[in-house]
Design a protein around this motif. Structure first.
Motif, short mmCIF file in Angstrom:
data_model
loop_
_atom_site.label_atom_id
_atom_site.label_comp_id
_atom_site.label_asym_id
_atom_site.label_seq_id
_atom_site.Cartn_x
_atom_site.Cartn_y
_atom_site.Cartn_z
N MET A 64 45.37 34.97 38.80
CA MET A 64 44.77 36.27 39.10
C MET A 64 44.22 36.93 37.83
SD MET A 64 44.12 37.39 41.91
CE MET A 64 43.43 38.85 42.57
N LEU A 65 45.04 36.87 36.79
CA LEU A 65 44.61 37.45 35.51
C LEU A 65 43.36 36.74 34.99
CD1 LEU A 65 45.29 39.44 33.23
CD2 LEU A 65 46.56 37.61 32.13
N ILE A 66 43.36 35.42 35.12
CA ILE A 66 42.22 34.62 34.66
C ILE A 66 40.95 35.07 35.39
CG2 ILE A 66 41.22 32.30 34.62
CD1 ILE A 66 43.41 32.22 32.74
N VAL A 67 41.06 35.21 36.69
CA VAL A 67 39.92 35.63 37.49
C VAL A 67 39.41 36.98 37.01
CG1 VAL A 67 39.15 36.26 39.80
CG2 VAL A 67 40.64 34.29 39.48
N ASN A 68 40.34 37.88 36.77
CA ASN A 68 39.94 39.20 36.29
C ASN A 68 39.23 39.12 34.94
OD1 ASN A 68 40.86 40.52 38.50
ND2 ASN A 68 42.86 41.00 37.63
N LEU A 69 39.77 38.26 34.08
CA LEU A 69 39.16 38.11 32.76
C LEU A 69 37.74 37.57 32.88
CD1 LEU A 69 42.02 36.77 30.47
CD2 LEU A 69 40.85 38.98 30.37
N ILE A 70 37.57 36.61 33.77
CA ILE A 70 36.22 36.06 33.96
C ILE A 70 35.29 37.15 34.49
CG2 ILE A 70 34.83 34.43 35.32
CD1 ILE A 70 37.27 32.51 35.16
N GLY A 71 35.79 37.89 35.46
CA GLY A 71 35.00 38.99 36.02
C GLY A 71 34.61 39.99 34.96
#
Ligand SMILES: [Cu+2]
Length: 118
Positions: A1-8
């Motif tokens: 989830m954190l990774i996705v947010n970082l990419i976003g």
């Protein structure tokens, strides 16, 4: 989830940088000749301001060998120009009306503005 947010988040940052922080180089032209370098996806300068009634000679120097850069089109002026790599190509324009004359490559990746002021 954190990774996705970082990419976003990095996408957002990239978009902000691309559209707002990448300042277009603006040039008010008093001389009648402007050299425009065509490279890395941008015309430099990409914003050219002239006065109504001023004839201007634009010299395009294409450094980008990709086919994307091979043409420059002034739609409003009905002009299209082939740009050989590393060979200065000139075009004379004298717009009859004030306004924003957009010039671009075929795919509109390269975009420039010729602003004609009163
Ligand atoms: Cu293109």
């Amino acid at each position: 989830m954190l990774i996705v947010n970082l990419i976003g988040l990095s996408l957002v940052v990239l978009i902000i940088w691309w559209f707002w922080l990448k300042k277009p180089q603006s040039l008010k032209v008093s001389s009648n000749t402007v050299e425009i370098i065509v490279d890395n996806g941008v015309y430099s300068p990409s914003n050219i301001e002239i006065k109504l009634g001023q004839a201007v000679k634009l010299i395009f120097l294409r450094k980008d060998p990709s086919p994307c850069a091979e043409k420059v089109i002034f739609e409003k002026l009905g002009l299209s120009l082939d740009l050989p790599v590393n060979k200065p190509t000139e075009i004379r324009v004298k717009p009859e009306e004030t306004g924003d004359y957009v010039f671009n490559c075929q795919m509109k990746m390269y975009v420039g503005h010729l602003k004609v002021n009163n």
